[in-house]
Write a protein that holds these residues in place. Structure first.
Motif, PDB file in Angstrom:
ATOM      1  N   GLN A 177     -36.913 -35.812 -32.485  1.00 14.51           N
ATOM      2  CA  GLN A 177     -36.336 -36.592 -33.529  1.00 14.51           C
ATOM      3  C   GLN A 177     -35.955 -37.964 -32.810  1.00 14.51           C
ATOM      4  O   GLN A 177     -35.162 -38.088 -31.929  1.00 14.51           O
ATOM      5  N   ASP A 178     -36.625 -39.163 -33.491  1.00 12.22           N
ATOM      6  CA  ASP A 178     -36.157 -40.524 -33.286  1.00 12.22           C
ATOM      7  C   ASP A 178     -34.965 -40.783 -33.899  1.00 12.22           C
ATOM      8  O   ASP A 178     -34.456 -40.169 -34.812  1.00 12.22           O
ATOM      9  N   GLN A 179     -34.089 -41.749 -33.447  1.00 18.25           N
ATOM     10  CA  GLN A 179     -32.943 -42.337 -33.964  1.00 18.25           C
ATOM     11  C   GLN A 179     -32.592 -43.591 -33.551  1.00 18.25           C
ATOM     12  O   GLN A 179     -33.483 -44.190 -32.724  1.00 18.25           O
ATOM     13  N   ASP A 180     -31.789 -44.469 -34.185  1.00 20.28           N
ATOM     14  CA  ASP A 180     -31.590 -45.748 -33.888  1.00 20.28           C
ATOM     15  C   ASP A 180     -30.676 -45.640 -32.591  1.00 20.28           C
ATOM     16  O   ASP A 180     -29.907 -45.025 -32.663  1.00 20.28           O
ATOM     17  N   PRO A 181     -31.071 -46.270 -31.562  1.00 25.68           N
ATOM     18  CA  PRO A 181     -30.488 -46.288 -30.219  1.00 25.68           C
ATOM     19  C   PRO A 181     -29.085 -46.581 -30.299  1.00 25.68           C
ATOM     20  O   PRO A 181     -28.274 -46.332 -29.428  1.00 25.68           O
ATOM     21  N   HIS A 182     -28.807 -47.341 -31.050  1.00 27.13           N
ATOM     22  CA  HIS A 182     -27.296 -48.079 -31.085  1.00 27.13           C
ATOM     23  C   HIS A 182     -26.661 -47.424 -32.405  1.00 27.13           C
ATOM     24  O   HIS A 182     -25.175 -47.742 -32.309  1.00 27.13           O
ATOM     25  N   ASP A 183     -27.198 -46.470 -33.053  1.00 30.60           N
ATOM     26  CA  ASP A 183     -26.331 -45.604 -33.944  1.00 30.60           C
ATOM     27  C   ASP A 183     -26.982 -44.460 -34.037  1.00 30.60           C
ATOM     28  O   ASP A 183     -28.092 -44.153 -34.953  1.00 30.60           O
ATOM     29  N   ARG A 184     -26.709 -43.410 -33.018  1.00 30.46           N
ATOM     30  CA  ARG A 184     -27.752 -42.408 -32.708  1.00 30.46           C
ATOM     31  C   ARG A 184     -27.520 -41.114 -33.860  1.00 30.46           C
ATOM     32  O   ARG A 184     -28.408 -40.164 -33.642  1.00 30.46           O
ATOM     33  N   LEU A 185     -26.605 -41.365 -34.616  1.00 26.44           N
ATOM     34  CA  LEU A 185     -26.424 -40.368 -35.561  1.00 26.44           C
ATOM     35  C   LEU A 185     -27.423 -40.818 -36.778  1.00 26.44           C
ATOM     36  O   LEU A 185     -27.624 -39.997 -37.624  1.00 26.44           O
ATOM     37  N   LYS A 186     -27.959 -41.975 -36.718  1.00 24.88           N
ATOM     38  CA  LYS A 186     -28.999 -42.475 -37.768  1.00 24.88           C
ATOM     39  C   LYS A 186     -30.469 -41.965 -37.472  1.00 24.88           C
ATOM     40  O   LYS A 186     -31.081 -42.459 -36.376  1.00 24.88           O
ATOM     41  N   LYS A 187     -30.841 -41.018 -38.015  1.00 26.29           N
ATOM     42  CA  LYS A 187     -32.307 -40.518 -37.642  1.00 26.29           C
ATOM     43  C   LYS A 187     -33.109 -41.674 -38.251  1.00 26.29           C
ATOM     44  O   LYS A 187     -33.224 -42.273 -38.961  1.00 26.29           O
ATOM     45  N   VAL A 188     -34.388 -41.537 -37.525  1.00 21.76           N
ATOM     46  CA  VAL A 188     -35.514 -42.542 -37.756  1.00 21.76           C
ATOM     47  C   VAL A 188     -36.697 -41.782 -38.051  1.00 21.76           C
ATOM     48  O   VAL A 188     -37.269 -41.146 -37.006  1.00 21.76           O
ATOM     49  N   GLY A 189     -37.115 -41.736 -39.093  1.00 19.90           N
ATOM     50  CA  GLY A 189     -38.504 -40.888 -39.426  1.00 19.90           C
ATOM     51  C   GLY A 189     -37.993 -39.515 -39.494  1.00 19.90           C
ATOM     52  O   GLY A 189     -36.999 -38.858 -39.409  1.00 19.90           O
ATOM     53  N   GLU A 190     -39.270 -38.630 -39.589  1.00 15.74           N
ATOM     54  CA  GLU A 190     -38.969 -37.030 -39.551  1.00 15.74           C
ATOM     55  C   GLU A 190     -39.317 -36.681 -38.090  1.00 15.74           C
ATOM     56  O   GLU A 190     -39.871 -37.068 -37.287  1.00 15.74           O
ATOM     57  N   PRO A 191     -38.849 -35.503 -37.836  1.00 15.24           N
ATOM     58  CA  PRO A 191     -39.044 -34.650 -36.596  1.00 15.24           C
ATOM     59  C   PRO A 191     -40.681 -34.569 -36.382  1.00 15.24           C
ATOM     60  O   PRO A 191     -41.297 -34.554 -37.329  1.00 15.24           O
ATOM     61  N   TYR A 192     -41.203 -34.669 -35.210  1.00 10.48           N
ATOM     62  CA  TYR A 192     -42.563 -34.278 -34.794  1.00 10.48           C
ATOM     63  C   TYR A 192     -42.662 -33.949 -33.433  1.00 10.48           C
ATOM     64  O   TYR A 192     -41.915 -33.913 -32.618  1.00 10.48           O
ATOM     65  N   GLU A 193     -43.979 -33.486 -33.303  1.00 10.93           N
ATOM     66  CA  GLU A 193     -44.109 -32.784 -31.984  1.00 10.93           C
ATOM     67  C   GLU A 193     -44.518 -33.838 -31.030  1.00 10.93           C
ATOM     68  O   GLU A 193     -45.139 -34.615 -31.141  1.00 10.93           O
ATOM     69  N   ARG A 194     -43.962 -33.444 -29.721  1.00 13.07           N
ATOM     70  CA  ARG A 194     -44.356 -34.527 -28.724  1.00 13.07           C
ATOM     71  C   ARG A 194     -44.382 -33.862 -27.095  1.00 13.07           C
ATOM     72  O   ARG A 194     -43.455 -32.841 -27.323  1.00 13.07           O
ATOM     73  N   GLU A 195     -45.405 -34.192 -26.543  1.00 13.08           N
ATOM     74  CA  GLU A 195     -45.200 -33.613 -25.123  1.00 13.08           C
ATOM     75  C   GLU A 195     -44.269 -34.534 -24.336  1.00 13.08           C
ATOM     76  O   GLU A 195     -44.237 -35.441 -24.064  1.00 13.08           O
ATOM     77  N   ILE A 196     -43.298 -33.555 -23.888  1.00  9.45           N
ATOM     78  CA  ILE A 196     -42.138 -34.238 -22.782  1.00  9.45           C
ATOM     79  C   ILE A 196     -42.247 -33.614 -21.539  1.00  9.45           C
ATOM     80  O   ILE A 196     -42.271 -32.527 -21.420  1.00  9.45           O
TER      81      ILE A 196
END
Ligand code: CA
Length: 496
Positions: free
Chosen positions: A117-136
């Protein structure tokens, strides 16, 4: 009365990566003991990502024993050299503080496809977009160690967040890993209030909500203690970790250590005294803390010269407000020039700062490696340009450490009555022969301070151990004298 403690941080960021530090420690320990150092803080001793300084933990169980991350040894030497150096330190009755980085790991061996899940790096409780699959890159299999000591494999379930391989240390682009079992957000028990939630710091950030992670760390701490019988732990980056789990891990380690009372030094990097006091409270007295506000006051005072009201040095610091066993320091591996928290103390002020941490009653001083040995190195600065840095040893430091060890005891009288010149005296104690001292320092011009050092010194002659002032001073029959100091300098007066 116990002799005063003095910690030395026995490394700096740019110590050469030639595997020589453990052997150097072994060679130097009798000199450190002679000087009056009582405790040595060592850098992270386990295998770091790319053989680095140690704050990017790769494998806690590899103290320079397995061919991993490009080498068998760590930046500082092999496991055998480490164990021998620690034995030598203990033989000289000095204590060891080990550096433990439990917030994150770096340098994973394999990638995994997971939901993030992405989020606003300066307000990390604020989600950005929907969860997605990623290779990490988040799976640590430790192919060089092959399951020796522990078979635990770290994968995405052990971490709360991760960034891309090329972005190690980049906390603008990172992803929260979606777990089924720990709710759908960051660890809410983390106390650091910045950025909405400051659980995520860097790399693969460890998720303490996973009980298997906690068990693995306890197992490792037991093994580590049994191996070298350390005397204390410095815990890195605690403002990014669940404080209750830190309490649990410290209690576990203290239980393993039995009757020996361990020191626990917490690195909570903030100038906000309230935050430090709050953490202290949550730890219920378990941790001692670095006096970060005092460090920044030194930095500021050193830049402002006589424009700084030196009476403010101690405002909102731990040494003033909550001094029981707090750790005072001047510089460290993060604040030295070209480092992440670069905020060095300008050269002229270093003897003043060291006199303050060494010769006052409050705080346990931690002396930085380069203050004793100096250093020369090159790196890129924040301006993107290459810089060469040369740090020279702090003048008069040996003498001041010795004064701390032998003379700086007894009642303290403060004379903080002038914006540029302050002083204090220590009356001395019967257990330490000829003890007592008087310190005057100024960020202005040459001056003096009338101070009482105590009637026990009546008629005695004092001299300045730094040699900055050449005259002798006689204490009057009431125990007072006029103590002098040069401009922008410190004088430490002791019995002749
Ligand atoms: Ca964290």
């Amino acid at each position: 009365m116990n002799p005063n403690e003095t910690i030395m941080q026995f490394f700096h960021w740019y110590y050469p990566a030639d595997g020589s530090l453990w052997n150097k420690l072994k060679e130097e320990v009798s000199k450190l003991q002679e000087m009056g150092i009582t405790t040595v803080w060592l850098p992270p001793a386990y295998k770091a990502c790319d053989g680095g300084v140690g704050y990017g933990t790769y494998d806690l169980w590899d103290l320079g024993e397995f061919d991993q991350q490009g080498n068998v040894r760590t930046k500082y030497g092999t496991k055998d050299e480490y164990v021998q150096a620690v034995e030598e330190v203990h033989k000289h009755n000095l204590k060891i503080i080990v550096d433990v980085v439990l917030n994150h790991k770096m340098g994973a061996d394999e990638t995994e496809k997971v939901l993030v899940q992405d989020q606003d790096p300066h307000d990390r409780l604020k989600k950005v977009g929907e969860p997605y699959e990623r290779e990490i890159l988040s799976k640590f299999t430790f192919p060089g160690r092959k399951g020796k000591y522990s078979e635990y494999i770290w994968d995405f379930q052990s971490f709360s967040g991760v960034n891309d391989k090329d972005d190690l240390g980049n906390n603008e682009h990172f992803y929260r890993i979606i777990h089924d079992q720990y709710g759908d957000n960051w660890d809410e028990s983390v106390l650091g209030g910045e950025n909405g939630n400051y659980d995520y710091l860097m790399g693969c950030d460890i998720d303490f909500r996973n009980p298997a992670v906690r068990e693995e760390l306890k197992k490792w701490l037991s093994w580590y203690y049994d191996l070298i019988k350390f005397d204390g732990i410095r815990i890195d980056a605690i403002k990014h970790m669940n404080p209750y789990v830190i309490n649990e891990l410290l209690d576990h380690t203290q239980y393993i250590a039995g009757e020996k009372k361990l020191m626990n030094v917490a690195e909570h990097w903030t100038q906000d005294l309230g935050e430090l006091l709050h953490y202290k409270e949550v730890s219920q007295g378990r941790v001692q803390m670095f006096d970060v506000p005092l460090h920044y006051h030194f930095h500021e005072a050193s830049l402002k010269g006589d424009q700084y009201d030196i009476r403010q040095l101690f405002d909102n610091t731990l040494v003033k407000e909550a001094c029981d066993r707090c750790i005072s320091f001047g510089d460290n591996h993060d604040t030295q020039p070209l480092q992440m928290l670069e905020s060095p103390i300008d050269f002229w002020f270093k003897p003043l700062a060291n006199a303050i941490i060494l010769l006052r009653e409050q705080g346990i001083p931690c002396i930085f490696y380069t203050s004793i040995y100096g250093a020369k190195y090159r790196d890129k600065g924040k301006d993107g340009q290459d810089h060469e840095v040369e740090l020279v040893p702090v003048p008069h430091l040996y003498d001041m450490i010795k004064v701390r060890r032998h003379l700086a005891y007894g009642q303290q009288r403060d004379y903080f009555d002038h914006p540029n010149t302050i002083g204090w005296t220590r009356e001395g104690a019967d257990e330490f022969e000829n003890s007592g001292c008087a310190v005057v320092l100024t960020n202005g011009s040459e001056g003096y301070k009338d101070m009482e050092v105590g009637q026990r010194h009546a008629g005695q002659i004092f001299r300045d151990v730094t040699g900055n002032r050449q005259e002798e001073i006689t204490i009057n029959e009431d125990g007072w004298a006029r103590f002098t100091v040069n401009g922008g300098s410190v004088s430490v007066w002791i019995r002749k």
